[in-house]
Design an enzyme around this catalytic site. Structure first.
Site, mmCIF file in Angstrom:
data_model
loop_
_atom_site.group_PDB
_atom_site.id
_atom_site.type_symbol
_atom_site.label_atom_id
_atom_site.label_comp_id
_atom_site.label_asym_id
_atom_site.label_seq_id
_atom_site.Cartn_x
_atom_site.Cartn_y
_atom_site.Cartn_z
ATOM 1 N N HIS A 36 6.380 -28.646 3.356
ATOM 2 C CA HIS A 36 5.969 -28.574 1.948
ATOM 3 C C HIS A 36 5.109 -29.783 1.596
ATOM 4 O O HIS A 36 4.128 -29.668 0.864
ATOM 5 C CB HIS A 36 7.196 -28.527 1.034
ATOM 6 C CG HIS A 36 7.943 -27.234 1.157
ATOM 7 N ND1 HIS A 36 7.410 -26.027 0.744
ATOM 8 C CD2 HIS A 36 9.164 -26.949 1.654
ATOM 9 C CE1 HIS A 36 8.299 -25.064 0.975
ATOM 10 N NE2 HIS A 36 9.361 -25.592 1.543
ATOM 11 N N HIS A 77 9.343 -19.538 -3.272
ATOM 12 C CA HIS A 77 9.392 -18.091 -2.982
ATOM 13 C C HIS A 77 9.074 -17.271 -4.237
ATOM 14 O O HIS A 77 8.350 -16.273 -4.166
ATOM 15 C CB HIS A 77 10.758 -17.679 -2.433
ATOM 16 C CG HIS A 77 11.190 -18.489 -1.237
ATOM 17 N ND1 HIS A 77 12.494 -18.583 -0.851
ATOM 18 C CD2 HIS A 77 10.473 -19.233 -0.355
ATOM 19 C CE1 HIS A 77 12.572 -19.366 0.228
ATOM 20 N NE2 HIS A 77 11.362 -19.781 0.539
ATOM 21 N N ASP A 135 6.118 -19.803 2.401
ATOM 22 C CA ASP A 135 6.202 -21.136 1.798
ATOM 23 C C ASP A 135 4.813 -21.708 1.498
ATOM 24 O O ASP A 135 4.576 -22.278 0.430
ATOM 25 C CB ASP A 135 6.945 -22.103 2.739
ATOM 26 C CG ASP A 135 8.446 -21.849 2.777
ATOM 27 O OD1 ASP A 135 8.984 -21.222 1.852
ATOM 28 O OD2 ASP A 135 9.084 -22.294 3.761
ATOM 29 N N HIS A 168 7.925 -16.576 7.446
ATOM 30 C CA HIS A 168 8.499 -17.308 6.320
ATOM 31 C C HIS A 168 7.687 -18.564 6.015
ATOM 32 O O HIS A 168 7.531 -18.947 4.853
ATOM 33 C CB HIS A 168 9.968 -17.666 6.563
ATOM 34 C CG HIS A 168 10.569 -18.283 5.335
ATOM 35 N ND1 HIS A 168 11.062 -17.530 4.292
ATOM 36 C CD2 HIS A 168 10.661 -19.575 4.934
ATOM 37 C CE1 HIS A 168 11.448 -18.334 3.320
ATOM 38 N NE2 HIS A 168 11.222 -19.583 3.680
HETATM 39 ZN ZN LIG Z 1 10.995 -21.020 2.154
#
Ligand SMILES: [Zn+2]
Length: 292
Positions: free
Chosen positions: A276, A76, A253, A249
């Site tokens: 991720h 973030h 990311d 969100h």
């Molecule tokens: Zn996040």
């Protein structure tokens, strides 16, 4: 021209996974130095560059490391620096994880906007990587791909088996030439768009997964104050900041992970149910292609 912060930013808070409280001090840094962390609590204050090659863990957050030193949940903060136009920054931290704050990038982005940037003459051109052909990575039905494009664009899809989230898609572009140059106007547009559309979107989780994650030693710092939690009957802690806050969100990311490339690729990055781990795999493929 490159840019750094006009003055420093200080922030303190608890890390999502470690539950450890750390202090972050983001300081201006010289042209060409890039964005990098410094573990000021460790002997010899090791430097950890915010680069794809430094990623050493991607379970539920992105962790960078060098030798024994690491810093977790960088996404973030790094998304905010990159999108707000901060090319060079020294991020001093006195512990292993970046504070989660309210679960979004709002406080980081607002702080960057309020201190402002200074230009740094540089011979090094921070040009975008222009993608010649599509690149993609896949895991089961999840994927991330980067398609050649005239503009930088991020599109994300998620699909959850809970009614309050369900199927959400969102596409975000800062504008046609925002990343392409260091010209003041385009940077400003981009920063504004990030501040209003992406930065406020908070971390979210599913109630039935939380206990399991806590048993695995994760999300020790998670609470109803820093993450949206969704149960079978709906959100435990409304109101949402956007009807589609979860998918926004995910874009946050994705942008944070791809910022580890240094400059974003001039591409339409399209992700579905990704993680991720997949974001980083795509970044690695983009680098391989650039080097190969
Ligand atoms: Zn996040």
């Amino acid at each position: 021209m490159q840019h750094t912060l006009a003055s420093e930013i200080n922030q303190t808070g608890v890390g999502l996974h470690s539950g450890i409280s750390t202090q972050v001090r983001i300081r201006p840094s010289e042209a060409g130095s890039g964005r990098y962390f410094v573990r000021v609590d460790l002997p010899n204050t090791p430097i950890i560059p915010a680069q794809v090659a430094a990623v050493n863990q991607t379970v539920l957050s992105t962790q960078l490391g060098k030798g024994e030193a690491h810093v977790r949940t960088v996404e973030h903060l790094l998304a905010s620096l990159a999108t707000m136009g901060v090319d060079n920054a020294r991020i001093e931290i006195n512990g292993p994880e970046v504070p989660l704050l309210d679960g979004s990038a709002k406080e980081w982005a607002t702080a960057i906007a309020s201190v402002g940037l200074v230009s740094q003459p540089s011979s090094e051109d921070r040009v975008l990587r222009v993608l010649e052909e599509p690149i993609w990575v896949r895991q089961g039905d999840a994927f991330v791909c980067a398609l050649p494009s005239e503009e930088v664009r991020f599109t994300y899809g998620i699909d959850f088996d809970v009614k309050a989230i369900g199927n959400q898609w969102y596409s975000w572009s800062p504008g046609s030439d925002s990343f392409a140059t260091a010209r003041g106007a385009s940077r400003t547009n981009f920063a504004e768009s990030f501040l209003t559309e992406i930065a406020p979107a908070r971390t979210f989780g599913l109630l039935h997964q939380i206990e399991q994650l806590q048993q695995s030693g994760l999300i020790k710092g998670g609470s109803l104050d820093n993450a949206l939690v969704c149960g079978p009957e709906g959100w435990l802690n409304p109101p949402l900041r956007f009807a589609n806050e979860p998918v926004r969100h995910k874009i946050l990311d994705l942008v944070g992970d791809l910022s580890l490339l240094g400059t974003f690729p001039c591409a339409h990055v399209l992700a579905y149910k990704a993680s991720h781990n997949l974001h980083i795999q795509l970044a690695q493929r983009i680098l391989e292609l650039a080097d190969g």
